[in-house]
Design a protein around this motif. Structure first.
Motif, PDB file in Angstrom:
ATOM      1  N   GLY A 236      11.960 -64.543  65.314  1.00  0.00           N
ATOM      2  CA  GLY A 236      10.842 -65.456  65.513  1.00  0.00           C
ATOM      3  C   GLY A 236       9.982 -65.565  64.266  1.00  0.00           C
ATOM      4  N   LYS A 237       9.691 -64.433  63.636  1.00  0.00           N
ATOM      5  CA  LYS A 237       8.915 -64.430  62.395  1.00  0.00           C
ATOM      6  C   LYS A 237       9.654 -65.188  61.298  1.00  0.00           C
ATOM      7  CE  LYS A 237       6.872 -61.333  58.964  1.00  0.00           C
ATOM      8  NZ  LYS A 237       6.671 -59.909  58.558  1.00  0.00           N
ATOM      9  N   PHE A 238      10.963 -64.986  61.227  1.00  0.00           N
ATOM     10  CA  PHE A 238      11.814 -65.674  60.251  1.00  0.00           C
ATOM     11  C   PHE A 238      11.719 -67.190  60.433  1.00  0.00           C
ATOM     12  CE2 PHE A 238      16.039 -67.410  59.131  1.00  0.00           C
ATOM     13  CZ  PHE A 238      16.196 -66.920  57.849  1.00  0.00           C
ATOM     14  N   LEU A 239      11.775 -67.654  61.682  1.00  0.00           N
ATOM     15  CA  LEU A 239      11.705 -69.085  61.970  1.00  0.00           C
ATOM     16  C   LEU A 239      10.326 -69.660  61.637  1.00  0.00           C
ATOM     17  CD1 LEU A 239      13.644 -69.154  65.358  1.00  0.00           C
ATOM     18  CD2 LEU A 239      14.438 -70.016  63.152  1.00  0.00           C
ATOM     19  N   MET A 240       9.277 -68.913  61.924  1.00  0.00           N
ATOM     20  CA  MET A 240       7.936 -69.399  61.603  1.00  0.00           C
ATOM     21  C   MET A 240       7.725 -69.464  60.095  1.00  0.00           C
ATOM     22  SD  MET A 240       6.503 -70.369  64.322  1.00  0.00           S
ATOM     23  CE  MET A 240       4.918 -70.736  63.536  1.00  0.00           C
ATOM     24  N   GLU A 241       8.295 -68.516  59.352  1.00  0.00           N
ATOM     25  CA  GLU A 241       8.211 -68.573  57.891  1.00  0.00           C
ATOM     26  C   GLU A 241       8.910 -69.821  57.370  1.00  0.00           C
ATOM     27  OE1 GLU A 241       9.928 -64.910  56.654  1.00  0.00           O
ATOM     28  OE2 GLU A 241       8.075 -63.744  56.937  1.00  0.00           O
ATOM     29  N   LEU A 242      10.043 -70.163  57.966  1.00  0.00           N
ATOM     30  CA  LEU A 242      10.763 -71.372  57.588  1.00  0.00           C
ATOM     31  C   LEU A 242       9.921 -72.613  57.876  1.00  0.00           C
ATOM     32  CD1 LEU A 242      13.222 -73.026  56.755  1.00  0.00           C
ATOM     33  CD2 LEU A 242      14.118 -72.727  59.080  1.00  0.00           C
ATOM     34  N   ILE A 243       9.301 -72.658  59.052  1.00  0.00           N
ATOM     35  CA  ILE A 243       8.462 -73.804  59.411  1.00  0.00           C
ATOM     36  C   ILE A 243       7.307 -73.961  58.434  1.00  0.00           C
ATOM     37  CG2 ILE A 243       6.817 -74.632  61.151  1.00  0.00           C
ATOM     38  CD1 ILE A 243       8.756 -73.488  63.266  1.00  0.00           C
ATOM     39  N   GLU A 244       6.709 -72.855  58.029  1.00  0.00           N
ATOM     40  CA  GLU A 244       5.599 -72.920  57.082  1.00  0.00           C
ATOM     41  C   GLU A 244       6.058 -73.420  55.711  1.00  0.00           C
ATOM     42  OE1 GLU A 244       3.844 -69.047  57.172  1.00  0.00           O
ATOM     43  OE2 GLU A 244       3.392 -69.194  59.325  1.00  0.00           O
ATOM     44  N   LEU A 245       7.255 -73.017  55.299  1.00  0.00           N
ATOM     45  CA  LEU A 245       7.814 -73.513  54.042  1.00  0.00           C
ATOM     46  C   LEU A 245       8.081 -75.010  54.117  1.00  0.00           C
ATOM     47  CD1 LEU A 245      10.318 -70.654  53.115  1.00  0.00           C
ATOM     48  CD2 LEU A 245       8.213 -71.263  51.912  1.00  0.00           C
ATOM     49  N   ILE A 246       8.614 -75.461  55.247  1.00  0.00           N
ATOM     50  CA  ILE A 246       8.856 -76.894  55.440  1.00  0.00           C
ATOM     51  C   ILE A 246       7.547 -77.660  55.389  1.00  0.00           C
ATOM     52  CG2 ILE A 246       9.584 -78.626  57.128  1.00  0.00           C
ATOM     53  CD1 ILE A 246      11.744 -76.663  58.037  1.00  0.00           C
TER      54      ILE A 246
END
Length: 217
Positions: A139-149
């Motif tokens: 979940g943390k990994f996915l949120m980091e990706l969303i923030e990068l996007i």
């Protein structure tokens, strides 16, 4: 996940100089162009090859992106069932009605990107994981990706809605430094807040968004 625009509250002091019509139209044009480019990107994962795969804590997950109205039938059914497993409890009696709303949202052509109001943001409508893979960093990994996007697309913030009854989710986002937004019912009006079962959280990347969504000025 959706790219969206969030409306700026009116100035409380009344002393702030109002922008000219030319300035308003110029800003509107710039935001429209920003949103157009974001929507035109077919696959945001292409720009982040390090996030195509998650391998940690016994998990090996390959990520793909897709459009809500183009998902295969079996995939749609799987997502709908996962939503029910994870969210029926937190929503309680509201779930039957909310489930219908979520199904319509998921299948709409705008499932990836939704244009709302004024400041460009990424709005996370759902982050759902199988119970068996929760608590393993995905979940943390996915949120980091969303923030990068969001940053790559020049969005000013990431925003999301969490049910108050979902204590696990609230703690999860708080640990990722998300805060209760000034647009959340509990901060807008305490009397209104009593009848609302959710909070709006945010993480901002620009001073204007911080002023509007965190400080509430």
């Amino acid at each position: 996940m959706a790219m969206a625009e969030k409306k700026r509250p009116r100035s409380r002091s009344g002393a702030e100089k109002r922008p000219s019509r030319k300035e308003i139209l110029g800003r509107r044009k710039a935001i429209d162009e920003l949103m157009r480019k974001a929507v035109a990107m077919k696959d945001h994962l292409v720009e982040f090859p390090d996030f195509h795969k998650y391998e940690s804590n016994g998990l090996s997950v390959y990520l793909e992106s897709g459009h809500g109205n183009q998902l295969p039938l079996l995939t749609r059914k799987y997502i709908q069932n996962l939503l029910k497993v994870n969210m029926e409890g937190p929503y309680g009696p509201e779930w039957p009605l909310e489930e219908k709303v979520k199904r319509r949202e998921m299948l709409s052509p705008e499932a990836r990107f939704v244009l709302e109001e004024d400041l460009p943001v990424v709005y996370v409508y759902e982050l759902q994981l199988e119970p068996s893979v929760q608590g393993k960093g995905l979940g943390k990994f996915l949120m980091e990706l969303i923030e990068l996007i969001a940053c790559k697309s020049h969005m000013q913030a990431v925003m999301l809605t969490v049910q108050k009854a979902n204590k696990f989710a609230l703690a999860f986002y708080r640990n990722l430094r998300y805060v209760i937004s000034s647009t959340s019912p509990s901060r807008v009006n305490p009397l209104i807040e009593l009848g609302k079962n959710y909070e709006i959280l945010c993480k901002t990347f620009e001073s204007e968004a911080k002023s509007k969504f965190e400080d509430g000025d």
